[in-house]
Write an enzyme that holds these catalytic residues in place. Sequence first.
Site, PDB file in Angstrom:
ATOM      1  N   LYS A  35       0.829  -1.202   0.000  1.00  0.00           N
ATOM      2  CA  LYS A  35       0.000   0.000   0.000  1.00  0.00           C
ATOM      3  C   LYS A  35       0.865   1.255   0.000  1.00  0.00           C
ATOM      4  CE  LYS A  35      -3.325  -0.076   2.960  1.00  0.00           C
ATOM      5  NZ  LYS A  35      -3.947  -0.032   4.301  1.00  0.00           N
ATOM      6  N   LYS A 209     -20.006   9.979  16.103  1.00  0.00           N
ATOM      7  CA  LYS A 209     -19.999   9.170  14.880  1.00  0.00           C
ATOM      8  C   LYS A 209     -20.890   7.930  15.013  1.00  0.00           C
ATOM      9  CE  LYS A 209     -18.697   7.449  10.888  1.00  0.00           C
ATOM     10  NZ  LYS A 209     -17.329   7.006  10.621  1.00  0.00           N
ATOM     11  N   PHE A 254     -32.265   9.184   3.217  1.00  0.00           N
ATOM     12  CA  PHE A 254     -32.193   7.827   3.759  1.00  0.00           C
ATOM     13  C   PHE A 254     -33.583   7.192   3.916  1.00  0.00           C
ATOM     14  CE2 PHE A 254     -28.053   9.473   4.683  1.00  0.00           C
ATOM     15  CZ  PHE A 254     -27.216   8.374   4.565  1.00  0.00           C
ATOM     16  N   GLY A 258     -34.914  -0.560  -0.066  1.00  0.00           N
ATOM     17  CA  GLY A 258     -34.073  -1.339  -0.968  1.00  0.00           C
ATOM     18  C   GLY A 258     -33.568  -2.600  -0.302  1.00  0.00           C
ATOM     19  N   CYS A 265     -18.949   0.684   7.630  1.00  0.00           N
ATOM     20  CA  CYS A 265     -19.296   1.525   8.779  1.00  0.00           C
ATOM     21  C   CYS A 265     -20.592   1.130   9.462  1.00  0.00           C
ATOM     22  CB  CYS A 265     -19.351   2.990   8.337  1.00  0.00           C
ATOM     23  SG  CYS A 265     -17.736   3.706   7.983  1.00  0.00           S
ATOM     24  N   LYS A 268     -20.920  -2.479  11.059  1.00  0.00           N
ATOM     25  CA  LYS A 268     -19.891  -2.633  12.098  1.00  0.00           C
ATOM     26  C   LYS A 268     -20.146  -1.690  13.274  1.00  0.00           C
ATOM     27  CE  LYS A 268     -15.962  -0.426  11.506  1.00  0.00           C
ATOM     28  NZ  LYS A 268     -15.764   0.450  12.698  1.00  0.00           N
ATOM     29  N   ARG A 334     -16.955  -4.450   1.189  1.00  0.00           N
ATOM     30  CA  ARG A 334     -17.116  -4.919   2.558  1.00  0.00           C
ATOM     31  C   ARG A 334     -18.596  -4.985   2.915  1.00  0.00           C
ATOM     32  NH1 ARG A 334     -13.571  -0.741   5.857  1.00  0.00           N
ATOM     33  NH2 ARG A 334     -14.460   0.616   4.247  1.00  0.00           N
TER      34      ARG A 334
END
Length: 435
Positions: A35, A209, A254, A258, A265, A268, A334
């Site tokens: 990386k 967050k 939002f 669907g 994020c 998890k 992910r």
Amino acid sequence: MNISVIGCGYLGAVHAACMAEIGHTVVGVDVDEEKVGLLSAGQAPFHEPDFEELLAKNVDAGRLRFTTDFAEVADSQVHFIGVGTPEAADGSADMTYMTSAVQSLLPHLGKAEGHSIVVGKSTVPVGTADSIEDAVVEAGGILIWNPEFLRESFAVQDTLRPDRLVYGVSKDEERAQVSQDILDEVYANIIGAGVVRLVMDFPTAELVKVSANSFLATKISFINAMAEICDATGADVTKLAEAIGMDDRIGKKFLRAGIGYGGGCLPKDTRAFQARTEQLGLHSLDFLTAINEINDRRRNHSAELAIEALGGDVAGKKIAVLGAAFKPNSDDMRNSPALDIAKTLADAGATVVVTDPAAGPVLQRKRPEITVAANAHDAINNSEVTLLLTEWDVFKNLDPTTLAPANKIIIDGRNALDPQVWKDAGWDYYGMGRS
């Protein structure tokens, strides 16, 4: 200013490039040599709009470099920590990378001229900053928490022009003021552009967050629960969402039903947040169990629709899956709902062909057992059923009259298509809560 960024994954690499873009001299540190090699050459290791151009520009200008050697951060006055906190087996946050990053950084603090501040950007369990502050102070640094709010496919914009900056500062007033002043200097251009800055204590900043992500997950699962009810009653969830979204207490964002949320994020962070509250002896977030269960059901529902549309048996039948990434304009797979649905159908015996503008080449390289088509037309050709699972514009703008499936059956897992256009072209259209 001289700045280091510890951890050069999605968050750290973007943050490093953006800090260089606003004029700082930045060194990014990561243990992954491959990386670091790509980033040093100005090549992005992931797909993110505008990022590679920004990266290459600042590497070429000499403002940005990458290394595996922690000793190279010694001249930096500001150290951002942006390592991952992946999900552990019990649903809690795995703090291995955070612990390693802090321990590796401590010997190099206090060597630069002036104060050294350590800026936490990673999403961590509440209480993390309090648990590491003493070690940072003893090593000659000052800790401040500055959580990230990046949306994949908008990460550069969200770093350079965020909707807010959050500072979590020490209980010690002197350290709090010093760290705030230095971080204000780092973000001077951003603050000068009118971005709101909110200053609070460590635990409140850590909660921002995960609270935001849990609320968004709740909103998404709510409208998906309404889609289930609409399917059962013949109602239309898109009209329902439009109506309730006009209430300014709720808002429109939002509220698209669907196949649910995915990515690195929301799944998890909701599970880690719930695990942390349980560690605190609280049951305040027990409802998140139901939120995630609704989310999982939406994936199963789309696969069940495909099986039902083909008479209950998909063995040996070609199924086209449009999308592999968890959202458009990204190659992040992910916890991708699209891949979960593709796997369910493949396990049922279907011949699944996947296509995705950005994630397709990555999928072909990392998962050679999966058949990947170059484009939607190739994937759909001679297919028995087609599923739209990632709402890339190239898929939303398909002309159904130009496609050549064996059966004209489309399952719109994102409610992103105009049903009438597809019906007029002779397709059987299945939406999410759009009976």
